[in-house]
Design an enzyme around this catalytic site. Structure first.
Site, mmCIF file in Angstrom:
data_model
loop_
_atom_site.group_PDB
_atom_site.id
_atom_site.type_symbol
_atom_site.label_atom_id
_atom_site.label_comp_id
_atom_site.label_asym_id
_atom_site.label_seq_id
_atom_site.Cartn_x
_atom_site.Cartn_y
_atom_site.Cartn_z
ATOM 1 N N ASP A 15 45.973 40.467 31.711
ATOM 2 C CA ASP A 15 46.401 39.070 31.728
ATOM 3 C C ASP A 15 46.052 38.432 30.391
ATOM 4 O O ASP A 15 44.909 38.564 29.917
ATOM 5 C CB ASP A 15 45.707 38.309 32.855
ATOM 6 C CG ASP A 15 46.205 38.729 34.237
ATOM 7 O OD1 ASP A 15 47.095 39.596 34.305
ATOM 8 O OD2 ASP A 15 45.691 38.183 35.235
ATOM 9 N N ASP A 136 54.205 34.666 45.363
ATOM 10 C CA ASP A 136 52.818 34.237 45.222
ATOM 11 C C ASP A 136 52.499 33.220 46.308
ATOM 12 O O ASP A 136 53.172 32.190 46.417
ATOM 13 C CB ASP A 136 52.592 33.614 43.844
ATOM 14 C CG ASP A 136 52.936 34.583 42.717
ATOM 15 O OD1 ASP A 136 52.712 35.792 42.894
ATOM 16 O OD2 ASP A 136 53.433 34.128 41.670
#
Length: 245
Positions: A15, A136
């Protein structure tokens, strides 16, 4: 009907925030832990441990709606000999095509899947096997824009919108567990796989090798993304890959 796959793909996660390798807690940009400032070196380390898939997220891009860490992503793609899956701020066809042309194997589309489903359907039709839809979830509802906004659409409803679109997979993240090492939400992931009829990648909360054992062999679950557990030394990547295979 969801099918049992022969192998669970383990996706180590990189990330990116400000060009650095970080992990967030529950998707909160203010709760970032920095694990390194050389994403390409991290990608090579994962490859050396045996990984042939990698999951990369441009966190800044997810909030901005366009690529922010593009140079870092490009360096990772050059460094990693396997397949790179990329998400974060990919909301136009031009962005999809640009990343695929630069060597990304699959792109993950989240916000645009909710707000512009025709974009996803068209890309999935034209680019078979290369479009992943991010689902998500915060308390069962779809979160968008870097998980900062929560919609009124349920996870199951979003998945059903793409049942016949030809997307390669759904990436399901339980945001409330992400980066907290609470353990993957195996039950919710398996339920989505059973309902959607599309392969599902599990994400959020992987704490150790037990998560890999639990996910392995579950119908419809294609893979699992793991980040903090690897960086904190709670999960050995080589062992995870052995169990997954």
């Amino acid at each position: 009907m969801a099918t049992v796959t022969d192998r669970l793909i383990v996706f180590p996660a990189i990330d990116l925030k400000g060009g650095q390798v970080v992990r967030l807690a529950e998707g909160d940009m203010d709760r970032a832990t920095v694990y390194g400032d050389d994403p390409a070196a991290q990608a090579r380390a994962f490859a050396d441990a045996g990984a042939d898939h990698l999951h990369v997220v441009d966190l800044d891009g997810a909030f901005a709606g366009d690529s922010v860490n593009g140079d870092a992503v490009a360096s990772v793609v050059r460094a990693f000999p396997g397949r790179v899956q990329l998400g974060g701020g990919i909301r136009t066809r031009a962005a999809i095509d640009r990343w695929l042309d630069l060597g990304v194997a699959r792109v993950v589309i989240g916000t645009a899947a909710l707000e512009n489903p025709d974009l996803v359907r068209g890309a999935a039709r034209d680019l078979p096997g290369r479009i992943v839809v991010a689902v998500d979830a915060r308390d069962g509802l779809v979160a968008t824009r870097g998980w900062a906004d929560v919609s009124t659409v349920t996870v199951a409803d979003l998945a059903r919108r793409f049942e016949d679109a030809g997307v390669a997979a759904l990436l399901f993240t339980d945001v409330g567990r992400d980066g907290l090492l609470k353990g993957c939400n195996v039950a919710a992931t398996a339920a989505l796989a059973a309902e959607a009829g599309i392969p599902v990648i599990a994400s959020g909360g992987v704490a150790g090798i037990d998560d890999i054992h639990q996910l392995r062999g579950k119908p419809g679950i294609e893979g699992v993304i793991t980040g903090r557990a690897l960086y904190d030394g709670r999960l050995d990547l080589a062992e995870a890959l052995r169990v997954a295979a």
